[in-house]
Design a protein around this motif. Structure first.
Motif, PDB file in Angstrom:
ATOM      1  N   ASP A   1       1.367 -31.478 -10.843  1.00 34.90           N
ATOM      2  CA  ASP A   1       0.506 -30.678  -9.970  1.00 34.90           C
ATOM      3  C   ASP A   1      -0.282 -29.623 -10.749  1.00 34.90           C
ATOM      4  OD1 ASP A   1       2.645 -29.156 -10.703  1.00 34.90           O
ATOM      5  OD2 ASP A   1       3.156 -28.455  -8.693  1.00 34.90           O
ATOM      6  N   GLY A   2      -0.645 -29.956 -11.998  1.00 37.01           N
ATOM      7  CA  GLY A   2      -1.363 -28.996 -12.829  1.00 37.01           C
ATOM      8  C   GLY A   2      -2.795 -28.756 -12.366  1.00 37.01           C
ATOM      9  N   THR A   3      -3.343 -27.623 -12.797  1.00 42.91           N
ATOM     10  CA  THR A   3      -4.749 -27.305 -12.504  1.00 42.91           C
ATOM     11  C   THR A   3      -5.581 -27.225 -13.773  1.00 42.91           C
ATOM     12  OG1 THR A   3      -4.203 -24.940 -12.492  1.00 42.91           O
ATOM     13  CG2 THR A   3      -4.204 -26.089 -10.366  1.00 42.91           C
ATOM     14  N   ASP A   4      -4.932 -26.996 -14.920  1.00 40.69           N
ATOM     15  CA  ASP A   4      -5.617 -26.960 -16.216  1.00 40.69           C
ATOM     16  C   ASP A   4      -4.808 -27.809 -17.190  1.00 40.69           C
ATOM     17  OD1 ASP A   4      -6.860 -26.498 -18.600  1.00 40.69           O
ATOM     18  OD2 ASP A   4      -6.734 -24.311 -18.511  1.00 40.69           O
ATOM     19  N   TYR A   5      -5.422 -28.872 -17.674  1.00 38.96           N
ATOM     20  CA  TYR A   5      -4.717 -29.809 -18.542  1.00 38.96           C
ATOM     21  C   TYR A   5      -5.197 -29.721 -19.990  1.00 38.96           C
ATOM     22  CZ  TYR A   5      -2.513 -32.008 -14.524  1.00 38.96           C
ATOM     23  OH  TYR A   5      -1.749 -32.253 -13.400  1.00 38.96           O
ATOM     24  N   SER A   6      -5.707 -28.567 -20.393  1.00 35.17           N
ATOM     25  CA  SER A   6      -6.226 -28.414 -21.755  1.00 35.17           C
ATOM     26  C   SER A   6      -5.174 -28.728 -22.809  1.00 35.17           C
ATOM     27  CB  SER A   6      -6.759 -26.996 -21.972  1.00 35.17           C
ATOM     28  OG  SER A   6      -7.832 -26.727 -21.087  1.00 35.17           O
ATOM     29  N   ALA A   7      -3.944 -28.266 -22.592  1.00 30.96           N
ATOM     30  CA  ALA A   7      -2.887 -28.519 -23.573  1.00 30.96           C
ATOM     31  C   ALA A   7      -2.609 -30.018 -23.700  1.00 30.96           C
ATOM     32  CB  ALA A   7      -1.616 -27.767 -23.168  1.00 30.96           C
ATOM     33  N   ALA A   8      -2.571 -30.718 -22.562  1.00 34.22           N
ATOM     34  CA  ALA A   8      -2.328 -32.166 -22.586  1.00 34.22           C
ATOM     35  C   ALA A   8      -3.487 -32.893 -23.259  1.00 34.22           C
ATOM     36  CB  ALA A   8      -2.127 -32.683 -21.167  1.00 34.22           C
ATOM     37  N   VAL A   9      -4.721 -32.436 -23.030  1.00 32.30           N
ATOM     38  CA  VAL A   9      -5.880 -33.056 -23.675  1.00 32.30           C
ATOM     39  C   VAL A   9      -5.782 -32.895 -25.179  1.00 32.30           C
ATOM     40  CG1 VAL A   9      -8.386 -33.012 -23.917  1.00 32.30           C
ATOM     41  CG2 VAL A   9      -7.361 -32.748 -21.660  1.00 32.30           C
ATOM     42  N   HIS A  10      -5.435 -31.701 -25.638  1.00 26.36           N
ATOM     43  CA  HIS A  10      -5.291 -31.461 -27.082  1.00 26.36           C
ATOM     44  C   HIS A  10      -4.245 -32.403 -27.681  1.00 26.36           C
ATOM     45  CE1 HIS A  10      -7.871 -28.156 -28.307  1.00 26.36           C
ATOM     46  NE2 HIS A  10      -7.545 -27.463 -27.203  1.00 26.36           N
ATOM     47  N   ARG A  11      -3.090 -32.537 -27.009  1.00 27.09           N
ATOM     48  CA  ARG A  11      -2.037 -33.406 -27.550  1.00 27.09           C
ATOM     49  C   ARG A  11      -2.487 -34.859 -27.584  1.00 27.09           C
ATOM     50  NH1 ARG A  11       1.149 -30.442 -23.958  1.00 27.09           N
ATOM     51  NH2 ARG A  11       1.671 -32.301 -22.716  1.00 27.09           N
ATOM     52  N   ALA A  12      -3.184 -35.286 -26.544  1.00 26.94           N
ATOM     53  CA  ALA A  12      -3.649 -36.675 -26.498  1.00 26.94           C
ATOM     54  C   ALA A  12      -4.695 -36.944 -27.583  1.00 26.94           C
ATOM     55  CB  ALA A  12      -4.228 -36.983 -25.120  1.00 26.94           C
ATOM     56  N   LEU A  13      -5.661 -36.045 -27.711  1.00 26.85           N
ATOM     57  CA  LEU A  13      -6.706 -36.235 -28.729  1.00 26.85           C
ATOM     58  C   LEU A  13      -6.120 -36.173 -30.131  1.00 26.85           C
ATOM     59  CD1 LEU A  13      -9.649 -34.166 -27.176  1.00 26.85           C
ATOM     60  CD2 LEU A  13      -9.463 -36.660 -27.337  1.00 26.85           C
ATOM     61  N   ASP A  14      -5.158 -35.286 -30.344  1.00 29.77           N
ATOM     62  CA  ASP A  14      -4.525 -35.197 -31.652  1.00 29.77           C
ATOM     63  C   ASP A  14      -3.800 -36.492 -31.991  1.00 29.77           C
ATOM     64  OD1 ASP A  14      -3.771 -33.705 -34.030  1.00 29.77           O
ATOM     65  OD2 ASP A  14      -1.745 -33.655 -33.186  1.00 29.77           O
ATOM     66  N   ALA A  15      -3.146 -37.086 -30.986  1.00 23.81           N
ATOM     67  CA  ALA A  15      -2.392 -38.319 -31.213  1.00 23.81           C
ATOM     68  C   ALA A  15      -3.279 -39.478 -31.643  1.00 23.81           C
ATOM     69  CB  ALA A  15      -1.630 -38.691 -29.944  1.00 23.81           C
ATOM     70  N   VAL A  16      -4.539 -39.467 -31.209  1.00 27.52           N
ATOM     71  CA  VAL A  16      -5.447 -40.568 -31.561  1.00 27.52           C
ATOM     72  C   VAL A  16      -6.454 -40.152 -32.640  1.00 27.52           C
ATOM     73  CG1 VAL A  16      -5.181 -41.651 -29.309  1.00 27.52           C
ATOM     74  CG2 VAL A  16      -7.064 -40.044 -29.669  1.00 27.52           C
ATOM     75  N   GLY A  17      -6.203 -38.986 -33.255  1.00 26.99           N
ATOM     76  CA  GLY A  17      -7.039 -38.555 -34.374  1.00 26.99           C
ATOM     77  C   GLY A  17      -8.371 -37.984 -33.971  1.00 26.99           C
ATOM     78  N   ALA A  18      -8.431 -37.279 -32.832  1.00 23.60           N
ATOM     79  CA  ALA A  18      -9.728 -36.767 -32.385  1.00 23.60           C
ATOM     80  C   ALA A  18      -9.634 -35.356 -31.793  1.00 23.60           C
ATOM     81  CB  ALA A  18     -10.333 -37.715 -31.356  1.00 23.60           C
ATOM     82  N   ASP A  19      -8.572 -34.612 -32.126  1.00 24.70           N
ATOM     83  CA  ASP A  19      -8.448 -33.256 -31.595  1.00 24.70           C
ATOM     84  C   ASP A  19      -9.436 -32.328 -32.302  1.00 24.70           C
ATOM     85  OD1 ASP A  19      -7.665 -30.883 -30.487  1.00 24.70           O
ATOM     86  OD2 ASP A  19      -5.686 -30.823 -31.429  1.00 24.70           O
ATOM     87  N   PRO A  20     -10.289 -31.626 -31.532  1.00 26.23           N
ATOM     88  CA  PRO A  20     -11.273 -30.745 -32.180  1.00 26.23           C
ATOM     89  C   PRO A  20     -10.622 -29.620 -32.982  1.00 26.23           C
ATOM     90  CG  PRO A  20     -11.194 -30.344 -29.801  1.00 26.23           C
ATOM     91  CD  PRO A  20     -10.408 -31.588 -30.070  1.00 26.23           C
ATOM     92  N   ALA A  21      -9.367 -29.293 -32.709  1.00 28.27           N
ATOM     93  CA  ALA A  21      -8.690 -28.257 -33.483  1.00 28.27           C
ATOM     94  C   ALA A  21      -8.406 -28.721 -34.909  1.00 28.27           C
ATOM     95  CB  ALA A  21      -7.379 -27.869 -32.800  1.00 28.27           C
ATOM     96  N   ARG A  22      -8.414 -30.050 -35.121  1.00 29.21           N
ATOM     97  CA  ARG A  22      -8.122 -30.586 -36.455  1.00 29.21           C
ATOM     98  C   ARG A  22      -9.235 -31.459 -37.012  1.00 29.21           C
ATOM     99  NH1 ARG A  22      -2.395 -33.411 -36.415  1.00 29.21           N
ATOM    100  NH2 ARG A  22      -3.006 -33.648 -38.601  1.00 29.21           N
TER     101      ARG A  22
END
Length: 446
Positions: free
Chosen positions: A218-239
């Motif tokens: 029941d989340g309203t902001d999924y930024s943390a989940a997006v970061h983890r997903a993008l990082d897992a596939v080599g596309a996190d903007p933080a890295r």
């Protein structure tokens, strides 16, 4: 001299009344014995059939208000046409509030109010609702497939392959294009099963297992989940900067299945995707649909090009025309009844099954429709149910069950591949794709 004819004596008022009474009695007797009928009348109405459809409404998690609304629409339509084989259809509705207590209350109310079946319903709490139904032998026909018990109980008659078939099919879709896949799913008991289903499809395409990303249901902001997903596939903007792959991350895919909150996920995804290499996105119908594509920007939104798996033909397919006509004529503008919603579609198909079973019982000379009578005719499977091409023909004999570990009641292993193109959810395959073997080979101990 000619004699005048004497007039006949006039009958007395009492004699006339007696004659009229006798004639009326004769007509009534004729009607009661079936030898005659009054103009504009037909045979006596048969006993009403009571069923229930439940779903969560107004909760903080997944809501399915269109399912009970579609059930009521269906009842108005069949009753305007003479009922189910002459039986008026009464639909009870219930809100399970997305909790186990609510699910139990809905099931108990169905039993207490004489429902002969629960039809086209949604609840994640199969353990809570199935027991009261089993005690009284009430069949559960065409549930949405949101709980394990729908594919385990001998009183459940599913019309689709549930979450299992959707995710297995989506995995096979993704295996065509993806080297790395992250799945964002709810941190719930139901969500815990999702990775193994997606993996079954990926492994058939000889791809690596999915990276499991848990997120609040029941989340309203999924930024943390997006970061983890993008990082897992080599596309996190933080890295990884956008320039890392020239703006693209080939072979990188993110799938999300969060029910109603998939909307919030893709809103967070859209903001972060602008800073990261572009990845392919995917989901399953029920989490993604035309309404969500429209809300997130259509052809310019994050779902453009998404790979989507559903149980049934695309919403624009002419096989849905009968349902659309019923909605247009009998929903009375109720905007909960969206013909593109998989919950609404499932309820339509479930009531199609109910109608076929009642008509079969009528053909067999059974006048009283009881839970046991329905269960018996469903189990016998004398004739498969034709849903107008919306599913394969359905029946639930022992030999029709697929050999799927933990889900022995699945009889329909078909899915439809779809995609988002020019802002529209469209068919991506010519017909059904059979994922039965994919499910049968799945390892449940991921």
């Amino acid at each position: 001299m000619t004699g005048r004819r004497r007039p006949s004596p006039r009958p007395s008022p009492t004699a006339s009344a007696t004659a009229r009474w006798a004639a009326g009695t004769a007509v009534l007797a004729s009607l009661l014995t079936g030898c005659g009928s009054l103009p504009g009348t037909g045979p006596a109405e048969k006993t009403p059939i009571t069923v229930m459809t439940w779903a969560p409404e107004g909760t903080g998690a997944t809501n399915m208000p269109g399912m009970p609304a579609m059930a009521q629409t269906y009842a108005r339509w069949v009753n305007a046409s003479g009922g189910l084989a002459g039986h008026p259809l009464k639909v009870l509705t219930c809100n399970d509030h997305n909790d186990s207590v609510g699910a139990t209350r809905c099931a108990q109310r169905a039993v207490d109010e004489g429902a002969v079946a629960v039809v086209g319903a949604y609840s994640q709490f199969g353990r809570s609702f199935m027991s009261p139904l089993e005690v009284k032998g009430v069949p559960y026909i065409g549930g949405y497939g949101a709980s394990d018990e729908e594919f385990e109980s001998p009183l459940s008659y599913p019309v689709n392959g549930g979450q299992a078939s959707l995710l297995a099919g989506n995995g096979r879709q993704l295996a065509r294009e993806c080297d790395r896949v992250a799945l964002v799913r709810p941190d719930t008991i139901q969500g815990d099963q999702m990775p193994s289903f997606l993996d079954s499809g990926l492994q058939q395409g000889h791809r690596a297992p999915v990276t499991d990303v848990r997120a609040p249901e029941d989340g309203t902001d999924y930024s943390a989940a997006v970061h983890r997903a993008l990082d897992a596939v080599g596309a996190d903007p933080a890295r990884y900067g956008v320039a890392a792959y020239g703006g693209e991350a080939p072979g990188s895919c993110v799938a999300a299945s969060l029910g109603d909150h998939t909307d919030a996920f893709f809103d967070s995804f859209r903001r972060l995707q602008q800073q990261s290499p572009k990845v392919h996105v995917a989901s399953v119908l029920g989490s993604v649909g035309q309404a969500l594509v429209n809300r997130t920007g259509g052809r310019s939104g994050p779902l453009e090009g998404a790979l989507v798996t559903g149980w049934y033909p695309a919403a624009g397919d002419p096989r849905w025309n009968p349902m659309r006509r019923v909605i247009n004529e009998h929903a009375f503008g109720d905007n909960r009844v969206d013909p593109a919603d998989q919950g609404v579609q499932t309820t339509w198909i479930a009531y199609t099954v109910l109608r076929a079973m009642v008509e079969q019982l009528d053909a067999d000379g059974v006048d009283e429709i009881t839970p046991y009578a329905l269960q018996k005719v469903l189990d016998q499977g004398k004739h498969p149910v034709d849903t107008g091409g919306l599913t394969p023909k359905l029946r639930w004999r022992a030999e029709d069950m697929l050999a799927v570990q933990d889900f022995p009641r699945i009889v329909n292993g078909m899915v439809m591949y779809q995609t988002v193109a020019d802002g529209q959810v469209l068919a991506a395959s010519d017909g059904f794709v059979n994922v039965a073997r994919t499910l049968e080979r799945r390892r449940a101990d991921r």
